[in-house]
Scaffold this motif. Structure first.
Motif, PDB file in Angstrom:
ATOM      1  N   ARG A 121      -0.215   7.054  -9.279  1.00 27.21           N
ATOM      2  CA  ARG A 121      -1.073   7.974  -8.562  1.00 27.21           C
ATOM      3  C   ARG A 121      -1.956   7.177  -7.604  1.00 27.21           C
ATOM      4  O   ARG A 121      -2.585   6.199  -8.002  1.00 27.21           O
ATOM      5  CB  ARG A 121      -1.932   8.693  -9.596  1.00 27.21           C
ATOM      6  N   VAL A 122      -2.017   7.596  -6.361  1.00 30.14           N
ATOM      7  CA  VAL A 122      -2.903   6.920  -5.398  1.00 30.14           C
ATOM      8  C   VAL A 122      -3.730   7.984  -4.659  1.00 30.14           C
ATOM      9  O   VAL A 122      -3.293   9.116  -4.501  1.00 30.14           O
ATOM     10  CB  VAL A 122      -2.107   6.075  -4.375  1.00 30.14           C
ATOM     11  N   PRO A 123      -4.936   7.639  -4.211  1.00 30.99           N
ATOM     12  CA  PRO A 123      -5.748   8.592  -3.461  1.00 30.99           C
ATOM     13  C   PRO A 123      -5.035   9.028  -2.188  1.00 30.99           C
ATOM     14  O   PRO A 123      -4.389   8.224  -1.538  1.00 30.99           O
ATOM     15  CB  PRO A 123      -7.023   7.807  -3.125  1.00 30.99           C
ATOM     16  N   LYS A 124      -5.171  10.302  -1.851  1.00 29.35           N
ATOM     17  CA  LYS A 124      -4.495  10.849  -0.675  1.00 29.35           C
ATOM     18  C   LYS A 124      -5.208  10.450   0.616  1.00 29.35           C
ATOM     19  O   LYS A 124      -6.401  10.167   0.615  1.00 29.35           O
ATOM     20  CB  LYS A 124      -4.456  12.370  -0.784  1.00 29.35           C
ATOM     21  N   GLY A 125      -4.451  10.492   1.712  1.00 25.01           N
ATOM     22  CA  GLY A 125      -5.040  10.333   3.036  1.00 25.01           C
ATOM     23  C   GLY A 125      -5.438   8.928   3.401  1.00 25.01           C
ATOM     24  O   GLY A 125      -6.315   8.711   4.217  1.00 25.01           O
ATOM     25  N   LYS A 126      -4.804   7.943   2.811  1.00 23.37           N
ATOM     26  CA  LYS A 126      -5.123   6.556   3.145  1.00 23.37           C
ATOM     27  C   LYS A 126      -4.131   5.983   4.153  1.00 23.37           C
ATOM     28  O   LYS A 126      -4.233   4.827   4.531  1.00 23.37           O
ATOM     29  CB  LYS A 126      -5.110   5.686   1.884  1.00 23.37           C
ATOM     30  N   GLY A 127      -3.141   6.772   4.553  1.00 24.18           N
ATOM     31  CA  GLY A 127      -2.145   6.279   5.497  1.00 24.18           C
ATOM     32  C   GLY A 127      -1.134   5.388   4.805  1.00 24.18           C
ATOM     33  O   GLY A 127      -0.860   5.553   3.617  1.00 24.18           O
ATOM     34  N   LYS A 128      -0.606   4.434   5.558  1.00 23.58           N
ATOM     35  CA  LYS A 128       0.395   3.525   5.001  1.00 23.58           C
ATOM     36  C   LYS A 128      -0.277   2.537   4.065  1.00 23.58           C
ATOM     37  O   LYS A 128      -1.209   1.856   4.454  1.00 23.58           O
ATOM     38  CB  LYS A 128       1.076   2.756   6.134  1.00 23.58           C
ATOM     39  N   ILE A 129       0.194   2.463   2.847  1.00 27.68           N
ATOM     40  CA  ILE A 129      -0.415   1.545   1.888  1.00 27.68           C
ATOM     41  C   ILE A 129       0.654   0.791   1.111  1.00 27.68           C
ATOM     42  O   ILE A 129       1.814   1.194   1.066  1.00 27.68           O
ATOM     43  CB  ILE A 129      -1.336   2.272   0.886  1.00 27.68           C
ATOM     44  N   THR A 130       0.215  -0.299   0.531  1.00 27.74           N
ATOM     45  CA  THR A 130       1.069  -1.042  -0.384  1.00 27.74           C
ATOM     46  C   THR A 130       0.662  -0.660  -1.791  1.00 27.74           C
ATOM     47  O   THR A 130      -0.489  -0.777  -2.160  1.00 27.74           O
ATOM     48  CB  THR A 130       0.888  -2.550  -0.176  1.00 27.74           C
ATOM     49  N   ILE A 131       1.612  -0.175  -2.556  1.00 26.90           N
ATOM     50  CA  ILE A 131       1.328   0.255  -3.913  1.00 26.90           C
ATOM     51  C   ILE A 131       1.880  -0.788  -4.880  1.00 26.90           C
ATOM     52  O   ILE A 131       3.022  -1.207  -4.748  1.00 26.90           O
ATOM     53  CB  ILE A 131       1.971   1.627  -4.181  1.00 26.90           C
ATOM     54  N   THR A 132       1.038  -1.208  -5.801  1.00 26.03           N
ATOM     55  CA  THR A 132       1.478  -2.167  -6.803  1.00 26.03           C
ATOM     56  C   THR A 132       1.520  -1.468  -8.150  1.00 26.03           C
ATOM     57  O   THR A 132       0.521  -0.928  -8.600  1.00 26.03           O
ATOM     58  CB  THR A 132       0.524  -3.368  -6.862  1.00 26.03           C
ATOM     59  N   CYS A 133       2.695  -1.479  -8.756  1.00 23.75           N
ATOM     60  CA  CYS A 133       2.853  -0.850 -10.065  1.00 23.75           C
ATOM     61  C   CYS A 133       2.086  -1.650 -11.116  1.00 23.75           C
ATOM     62  O   CYS A 133       2.298  -2.846 -11.252  1.00 23.75           O
ATOM     63  CB  CYS A 133       4.339  -0.790 -10.425  1.00 23.75           C
ATOM     64  N   PRO A 134       1.153  -1.028 -11.847  1.00 19.44           N
ATOM     65  CA  PRO A 134       0.368  -1.769 -12.835  1.00 19.44           C
ATOM     66  C   PRO A 134       1.191  -2.178 -14.054  1.00 19.44           C
ATOM     67  O   PRO A 134       0.770  -3.029 -14.814  1.00 19.44           O
ATOM     68  CB  PRO A 134      -0.736  -0.777 -13.223  1.00 19.44           C
ATOM     69  N   LYS A 135       2.347  -1.576 -14.196  1.00 21.45           N
ATOM     70  CA  LYS A 135       3.172  -1.855 -15.373  1.00 21.45           C
ATOM     71  C   LYS A 135       4.028  -3.099 -15.158  1.00 21.45           C
ATOM     72  O   LYS A 135       4.077  -3.980 -15.995  1.00 21.45           O
ATOM     73  CB  LYS A 135       4.061  -0.647 -15.639  1.00 21.45           C
ATOM     74  N   CYS A 136       4.723  -3.133 -13.998  1.00 17.36           N
ATOM     75  CA  CYS A 136       5.676  -4.233 -13.776  1.00 17.36           C
ATOM     76  C   CYS A 136       5.326  -5.083 -12.569  1.00 17.36           C
ATOM     77  O   CYS A 136       6.069  -5.997 -12.227  1.00 17.36           O
ATOM     78  CB  CYS A 136       7.094  -3.683 -13.642  1.00 17.36           C
ATOM     79  N   ARG A 137       4.207  -4.806 -11.935  1.00 11.77           N
ATOM     80  CA  ARG A 137       3.712  -5.575 -10.798  1.00 11.77           C
ATOM     81  C   ARG A 137       4.623  -5.511  -9.582  1.00 11.77           C
ATOM     82  O   ARG A 137       4.545  -6.354  -8.703  1.00 11.77           O
ATOM     83  CB  ARG A 137       3.446  -7.053 -11.142  1.00 11.77           C
ATOM     84  N   THR A 138       5.504  -4.528  -9.491  1.00 15.52           N
ATOM     85  CA  THR A 138       6.345  -4.381  -8.323  1.00 15.52           C
ATOM     86  C   THR A 138       5.520  -3.753  -7.197  1.00 15.52           C
ATOM     87  O   THR A 138       4.793  -2.795  -7.425  1.00 15.52           O
ATOM     88  CB  THR A 138       7.540  -3.461  -8.633  1.00 15.52           C
ATOM     89  N   SER A 139       5.640  -4.306  -5.990  1.00 13.61           N
ATOM     90  CA  SER A 139       4.943  -3.743  -4.838  1.00 13.61           C
ATOM     91  C   SER A 139       5.930  -3.010  -3.961  1.00 13.61           C
ATOM     92  O   SER A 139       7.044  -3.475  -3.737  1.00 13.61           O
ATOM     93  CB  SER A 139       4.264  -4.855  -4.035  1.00 13.61           C
ATOM     94  N   PHE A 140       5.513  -1.842  -3.484  1.00 12.21           N
ATOM     95  CA  PHE A 140       6.336  -1.132  -2.514  1.00 12.21           C
ATOM     96  C   PHE A 140       5.433  -0.389  -1.560  1.00 12.21           C
ATOM     97  O   PHE A 140       4.256  -0.169  -1.832  1.00 12.21           O
ATOM     98  CB  PHE A 140       7.339  -0.204  -3.210  1.00 12.21           C
ATOM     99  N   LYS A 141       5.986  -0.017  -0.406  1.00 12.62           N
ATOM    100  CA  LYS A 141       5.186   0.646   0.616  1.00 12.62           C
ATOM    101  C   LYS A 141       5.300   2.159   0.484  1.00 12.62           C
ATOM    102  O   LYS A 141       6.335   2.689   0.065  1.00 12.62           O
ATOM    103  CB  LYS A 141       5.671   0.225   2.006  1.00 12.62           C
ATOM    104  N   GLY A 142       4.219   2.827   0.813  1.00  5.79           N
ATOM    105  CA  GLY A 142       4.234   4.281   0.771  1.00  5.79           C
ATOM    106  C   GLY A 142       3.204   4.853   1.708  1.00  5.79           C
ATOM    107  O   GLY A 142       2.389   4.132   2.265  1.00  5.79           O
ATOM    108  N   ARG A 143       3.255   6.160   1.881  1.00  2.00           N
ATOM    109  CA  ARG A 143       2.284   6.856   2.738  1.00  2.00           C
ATOM    110  C   ARG A 143       1.551   7.872   1.879  1.00  2.00           C
ATOM    111  O   ARG A 143       2.185   8.681   1.213  1.00  2.00           O
ATOM    112  CB  ARG A 143       3.037   7.515   3.895  1.00  2.00           C
ATOM    113  N   SER A 144       0.242   7.804   1.902  1.00  2.00           N
ATOM    114  CA  SER A 144      -0.509   8.734   1.062  1.00  2.00           C
ATOM    115  C   SER A 144      -1.265   9.753   1.914  1.00  2.00           C
ATOM    116  O   SER A 144      -1.426   9.544   3.101  1.00  2.00           O
ATOM    117  CB  SER A 144      -1.493   7.988   0.166  1.00  2.00           C
TER     118      SER A 144
END
Ligand SMILES: [Zn+2]
Length: 144
Positions: A121-144
């Protein structure tokens, strides 16, 4: 020719992240310099050319070096520096698990980790962000 050069460089001892970074920056500077030359900014052109030369010399010194322990130290320092830079990156939001999809909050956008499929879950309306999974530390890009 370029591909052959890369093939020659990769997979050899002494070629590490720092060296790849050196050569990539040198290539980018070389590309930028085409514009400085075209626009007649010869002072900038000369400075960048010198920096570029220095990077390439550094690259070959490190690449051909037999002192692997010292090169490893330099690369570790470089990686630590990168990690610090990444940490201070404001785009990296702390993600929160959401185990209950029914209780979705409209202030948040929900993602699925591509590696372990954990719900994030990430806060909405932040634009393009890098999301880091707290479980496995995988980073991926997304738009919120
Ligand atoms: Zn994950």
């Amino acid at each position: 020719m370029f591909q052959k050069l890369m093939q020659f460089m990769f997979g050899r001892r002494g070629n590490d992240e720092l060296n790849i970074c050196l050569i990539v920056v040198a290539l980018i500077l070389g590309f930028l310099n085409i514009f400085f030359r075209v626009f007649g900014l010869f002072l900038i052109y000369r400075i960048i050319y010198l920096v570029q030369l220095l990077l390439i010399v550094l690259f070959f010194v490190r690449f051909l070096s037999k002192n692997i322990a010292q090169r490893q130290k330099e690369n570790d320092a470089f990686l630590r520096f990168l990690a610090k830079f990444k940490k201070s990156n404001k785009d990296d939001y702390n993600t929160v698990y959401s185990n209950d999809p029914v209780k979705k909050n409209k202030n948040y956008k929900y993602f699925k980790c591509p590696n372990c499929t954990a719900k994030l879950r990430v806060p909405k309306g932040k634009g393009k962000i890098t999301i880091t999974c707290p479980k496995c530390r995988t980073s991926f890009k997304g738009r919120s």
